[in-house]
Design a protein around this motif. Structure first.
Motif, PDB file in Angstrom:
ATOM      1  N   SER A  80      -5.952  56.600  36.609  1.00 52.44           N
ATOM      2  CA  SER A  80      -4.817  56.230  37.444  1.00 52.44           C
ATOM      3  C   SER A  80      -5.232  55.277  38.559  1.00 52.44           C
ATOM      4  O   SER A  80      -4.534  54.305  38.857  1.00 52.44           O
ATOM      5  CB  SER A  80      -4.144  57.479  38.028  1.00 52.44           C
ATOM      6  N   SER A 141      -4.288  61.464  30.300  1.00 52.52           N
ATOM      7  CA  SER A 141      -3.356  61.225  31.400  1.00 52.52           C
ATOM      8  C   SER A 141      -2.486  60.008  31.110  1.00 52.52           C
ATOM      9  O   SER A 141      -2.851  59.115  30.338  1.00 52.52           O
ATOM     10  CB  SER A 141      -4.120  61.016  32.708  1.00 52.52           C
ATOM     11  N   CYS A 175       3.527  63.961  29.515  1.00 51.00           N
ATOM     12  CA  CYS A 175       3.043  64.008  30.899  1.00 51.00           C
ATOM     13  C   CYS A 175       2.869  65.447  31.364  1.00 51.00           C
ATOM     14  O   CYS A 175       3.610  66.350  30.951  1.00 51.00           O
ATOM     15  CB  CYS A 175       4.056  63.291  31.796  1.00 51.00           C
ATOM     16  N   ASP A 213      -8.547  62.376  34.716  1.00 52.09           N
ATOM     17  CA  ASP A 213      -7.943  62.258  36.038  1.00 52.09           C
ATOM     18  C   ASP A 213      -7.917  63.614  36.731  1.00 52.09           C
ATOM     19  O   ASP A 213      -7.316  64.567  36.226  1.00 52.09           O
ATOM     20  CB  ASP A 213      -6.514  61.720  35.931  1.00 52.09           C
ATOM     21  N   CYS A 216      -4.376  65.235  37.400  1.00 55.12           N
ATOM     22  CA  CYS A 216      -3.744  65.927  36.273  1.00 55.12           C
ATOM     23  C   CYS A 216      -4.402  67.281  36.035  1.00 55.12           C
ATOM     24  O   CYS A 216      -3.718  68.282  35.793  1.00 55.12           O
ATOM     25  CB  CYS A 216      -3.851  65.077  35.008  1.00 55.12           C
TER      26      CYS A 216
END
Length: 261
Positions: A80, A141, A175, A213, A216
């Motif tokens: 991200s 992610s 997600c 990530d 997450c």
């Protein structure tokens, strides 16, 4: 190569083991790893929330810290944050940054990589000598999957780990519900998404959930911890850094500790 480690703010503040593991892997591969002390946030949270003008100053700080011609690559354990640096920061710098910032942001973005990208695409390796004799499932992610297009790179790295039993995660492309400030602004929907993701993790019958990530992993492990599932979260970098001589210690499972507070 001389590689700069970008630890990210959530990594620096809450999950430093992922950054340490990243540095360890790169050093084992023979690279000189440096840590620019001027680094702070990449500006992702501000940009994603619509505060691009305010994010421009943060982008400037990132560029100042990493725009060193002696640095060959910048590597982070976060899809991200790398997405923000590569996809958003040049645009923000061009619109609201000081003179010359846009060019600097483009130069820095061009040599910023997520760890799986660097290992597979730049270094050309999938087997980094890791040992992790556990049942594991991987959560891709959203930023890594959709924005960076990591594809099967993380799976290539995990499949090369000695002793691992890698299990498929049902509906893996969904997600987890974190989405930065989405989890705050839409908390009920976020919680429902995280519960769904945690259910699929439990159904996989694994000991560990991994991903690229920390945000997450923190979100999903919070649910897993409250459900007393026994499943721990561990960053991909920590698995890749684990060896027979220096195995990963579950006592340092930061995600589980944070989630249970």
């Amino acid at each position: 190569m001389k590689i700069a480690l970008f630890s990210t703010c959530i990594g620096d503040a809450m999950f430093p083991d992922a950054s340490k593991a990243t540095a360890l892997i790169l050093a084992r591969l023979g690279h000189e790893v440096v840590y620019p002390e001027g680094q702070t946030c990449c500006g992702q949270m501000h940009t994603n929330s619509g505060y691009q003008r305010e994010a421009a100053k943060i982008v400037g700080t990132y560029v100042d810290a990493f725009n060193d011609p002696s640095i060959d690559a910048i590597v982070a354990p976060s899809g991200s944050c790398v997405t923000s640096v590569r996809k958003h920061n040049p645009h923000v710098a061009e619109r609201y940054g000081r003179a010359g910032l846009a060019e600097g942001a483009k130069e820095v973005a061009a040599k910023t990589y997520d760890l799986p990208e660097f290992l597979v695409d730049v270094e050309g390796v999938t087997d980094v000598g890791a040992f992790f004799p556990h049942k594991v499932t991987y959560h891709p992610s959203c930023h890594g999957l959709r924005m960076l297009g990591l594809g099967d790179r993380p799976y290539q790295l995990l499949q090369a780990v000695e002793g691992i039993e890698l299990r498929e995660l049902e509906n893996k492309e969904e997600c987890c519900g974190f989405g930065g400030t989405f989890a705050i602004k839409n908390s009920e929907m976020s919680a429902a998404m995280a519960v769904d993701k945690a259910r699929h993790v439990r159904e996989a019958g694994v000991e560990y959930l991994t991903g690229g990530d920390s945000s997450c992993l923190m979100n999903i492990s919070g649910v897993l911890s409250r459900q007393r599932s026994g499943v721990r979260a561990v960053h991909l970098a920590e698995i890749l850094a684990s060896t027979k001589e220096h195995p990963y210690s579950p006592d340092s499972a930061a995600y589980t500790k944070e989630a249970s507070l």
